[in-house]
Design an enzyme around this catalytic site. Structure first.
Site, PDB file in Angstrom:
ATOM      1  N   HIS A 156       0.870  -1.133   0.082  1.00  0.00           N
ATOM      2  CA  HIS A 156      -0.119   0.024  -0.102  1.00  0.00           C
ATOM      3  C   HIS A 156       0.684   1.382  -0.087  1.00  0.00           C
ATOM      4  O   HIS A 156       0.394   2.269   0.404  1.00  0.00           O
ATOM      5  CB  HIS A 156      -1.097  -0.072   0.934  1.00  0.00           C
ATOM      6  CG  HIS A 156      -1.775  -1.308   1.431  1.00  0.00           C
ATOM      7  ND1 HIS A 156      -2.898  -1.521   0.783  1.00  0.00           N
ATOM      8  CD2 HIS A 156      -1.446  -2.498   2.134  1.00  0.00           C
ATOM      9  CE1 HIS A 156      -3.399  -2.729   1.217  1.00  0.00           C
ATOM     10  NE2 HIS A 156      -2.471  -3.242   1.908  1.00  0.00           N
ATOM     11  N   SER A 277      15.979  21.262 -16.597  1.00  0.00           N
ATOM     12  CA  SER A 277      15.061  22.113 -16.662  1.00  0.00           C
ATOM     13  C   SER A 277      15.377  23.155 -17.555  1.00  0.00           C
ATOM     14  O   SER A 277      16.287  23.819 -17.316  1.00  0.00           O
ATOM     15  CB  SER A 277      14.107  22.110 -15.428  1.00  0.00           C
ATOM     16  OG  SER A 277      13.534  23.447 -15.708  1.00  0.00           O
ATOM     17  N   LYS A 283      17.247  21.491 -11.427  1.00  0.00           N
ATOM     18  CA  LYS A 283      16.471  20.363 -11.510  1.00  0.00           C
ATOM     19  C   LYS A 283      17.334  19.228 -12.321  1.00  0.00           C
ATOM     20  O   LYS A 283      18.211  19.465 -13.133  1.00  0.00           O
ATOM     21  CB  LYS A 283      15.435  20.418 -12.614  1.00  0.00           C
ATOM     22  CG  LYS A 283      14.151  21.382 -11.704  1.00  0.00           C
ATOM     23  CD  LYS A 283      13.436  20.555 -10.887  1.00  0.00           C
ATOM     24  CE  LYS A 283      12.607  19.580 -11.128  1.00  0.00           C
ATOM     25  NZ  LYS A 283      11.391  19.700 -12.050  1.00  0.00           N
ATOM     26  N   GLU A 290      10.791   7.908 -16.962  1.00  0.00           N
ATOM     27  CA  GLU A 290       9.205   8.598 -17.144  1.00  0.00           C
ATOM     28  C   GLU A 290       8.766   8.058 -18.565  1.00  0.00           C
ATOM     29  O   GLU A 290       7.433   8.001 -18.750  1.00  0.00           O
ATOM     30  CB  GLU A 290       9.199  10.282 -16.919  1.00  0.00           C
ATOM     31  CG  GLU A 290       9.235  10.764 -15.475  1.00  0.00           C
ATOM     32  CD  GLU A 290       9.640  12.054 -15.334  1.00  0.00           C
ATOM     33  OE1 GLU A 290       8.678  12.716 -15.394  1.00  0.00           O
ATOM     34  OE2 GLU A 290      10.727  12.537 -15.203  1.00  0.00           O
TER      35      GLU A 290
END
Ligand code: ARG
Length: 456
Positions: A156, A277, A283, A290
């Site tokens: 979970h 970024s 970043k 992804e």
């Protein structure tokens, strides 16, 4: 431009129709397979005296010439010629003249294109199996280095029980192993030859299908000509296996994304596998996992697309079947790209042992172990569970972890507690105690690794 099938027509095809029905923009990917199939077919035609040996040799030489030109990028395909089969036949006519027309004896584009697809997918399935093995090798490498690395295992997405990082990452090895098995098994069904089915009903020429199968290294021929030209199950099977494989890559990618976040910092992906970024200078984004996760969508789409094309198609060939290609090519490209990146990304990833270890000491994931501790001392497990639940609540209320509680605090909940409970609570003990087969104890992981290495 006159069509090779233009005999019964009184008008040229509308240009829009040419453009709409043409598949050459994508089926040119099958050029090599198409020639490979034609070479075998024409050899058989010669051997069976359906055409003369001279004619067969002339056609073979012409096809070899085209092959050469293809490799040198000297071939131009035309939309007017519709698809790869017609384009190559036109090129053959240019190369050797009217005798080229004998190549299509006893054959139809319907069994021809099906054969091309079988040949193509056979090759690609083998390539993809090899790429999966590379990714599996990278997983084994990380596992070997991290048998003693402990991190929280989750259910979970809540900390559940500590596990070895090797154990966690090896779970993906076995997913990929099943994908590989599915692909290997599918080769049985890919490796059946449709050629010789003709348009749908077979042919009047005394062809030898088994000979063609032998030349193209197929295990057998389709026993039913109508099934041969309209079966696309082997592509559906590939796309569904690919979808399951992408689910695995996506789940792993999701973990990499989570683990590399500031909140977790369990791993760091190598700079060479991340991007920055355009606005936020600090970043470092995990774009690769992804995108792996994101590409799952198109593979599912390719599967659903073909399922939908096939549903409700009457026998035998229908032009709808031309829609079997782009999705398959897209999935092949996606798998090749994804798997090729996966191995080096995993190999270069840094595992943050300290962060993982500290996560394990700042949670209650050792609670099951003291429940087991009381159960070993004779308390029924259900009661032990209740006692430990109360202890956890007491600890939370007092801002402590289980290892911080004093012996007298433990004794208040059960007199069965003794000093040795603190040993039970250490993460190494917790992990090491799970010696059951397939468990996370180091000895079990070593056995698992041996088993895994045996699969490569
Ligand atoms: N380009 C066609 C396809 O991919 C080849 C088969 C054409 N057959 C036909 N009867 N029009 O399906």
């Amino acid at each position: 431009m006159a069509k090779l099938w233009g005999g019964r027509f009184t008008k040229d095809t509308n240009k829009l129709v040419d453009e709409f029905t043409a598949s050459i923009s994508f089926d040119q990917k099958l050029a090599f397979e198409d020639i490979q199939g034609s070479l075998a077919h024409v050899q058989m035609l010669g051997e069976c005296d359906i055409i003369t040996t001279d004619e067969a040799e002339t056609i073979q030489a012409g096809l070899e010439k085209i092959l050469e030109k293809l490799k040198n990028g000297e071939v131009e395909f035309l939309v007017e010629h519709e698809d790869i089969h017609m384009n190559l036949e036109n090129l053959l006519i240019e190369e050797i003249g009217p005798v080229a027309g004998k190549l299509h004896t006893g054959r139809s584009r319907n069994d021809q294109v099906a054969t091309d697809m079988h040949l193509y997918l056979r090759n690609k399935t083998k390539t993809i199996i090899e790429l999966i093995e590379k990714a599996q090798g990278a997983i084994i490498g990380q596992a070997k280095d991290n048998i003693e690395t402990i991190l929280p295992g989750y259910t979970h997405l809540q900390r559940a029980q500590p596990v070895s990082f090797a154990h966690h990452i090896l779970a993906y090895f076995w997913m990929l192993e099943r994908d590989k098995e599915r692909l290997e098994d599918s080769l049985k069904r890919i490796n059946i030859l449709p050629l010789g089915a003709g348009a749908l009903a077979g042919t009047t020429f005394p062809i030898d299908r088994t000979r063609v199968a032998e030349l193209l290294e197929f295990d057998s021929v389709y026993p039913n000509s109508m099934d041969a030209v309209s079966d696309r199950d082997f592509i559906l099977e590939f796309l569904s296996t690919a979808s399951i494989l992408m689910v695995h890559l996506s789940r792993l990618s999701e973990e990499l994304v989570i683990w590399s976040s500031q909140e977790f910092q369990f791993i760091e992906l190598d700079d060479s596998f991340c991007t920055g970024s355009s606005i936020m200078p600090q970043k470092k984004n995990p774009d690769v996992p992804e995108l792996l996760r994101g590409k799952t969508g198109r593979v599912f789409g390719d599967l659903v697309g073909l399922l939908t094309v096939l549903k409700g198609l009457p026998l035998a060939y229908n032009k709808d079947l031309q829609e079997d290609k782009e999705g398959m090519f897209d999935t092949v490209d996606t798998l090749e790209g994804s798997l090729t990146l996966l191995a080096p990304m995993l190999e270069t990833m840094t595992v943050n042992h300290k962060k993982m270890r500290s996560a394990v000491t700042h949670d209650y994931s050792n609670a099951t172990d003291i429940a087991d501790y009381l159960a070993t001392k004779g308390l029924p497990f259900r009661q032990a569970h209740e006692v430990i639940g109360k202890i956890v609540l007491h600890a939370i209320e007092n801002g402590k972890y289980l290892l911080d509680l004093e012996m007298e605090e433990y004794k208040k909940f059960s007199t069965l507690f003794e000093e040795d409970v603190y040993d039970y609570l250490e993460p190494e003990h917790v992990v090491g105690a799970r010696k059951s087969e397939g468990g996370t104890a180091p000895d079990q992981i070593k056995q698992q690794l041996e088993l895994a290495e045996g699969k490569l």
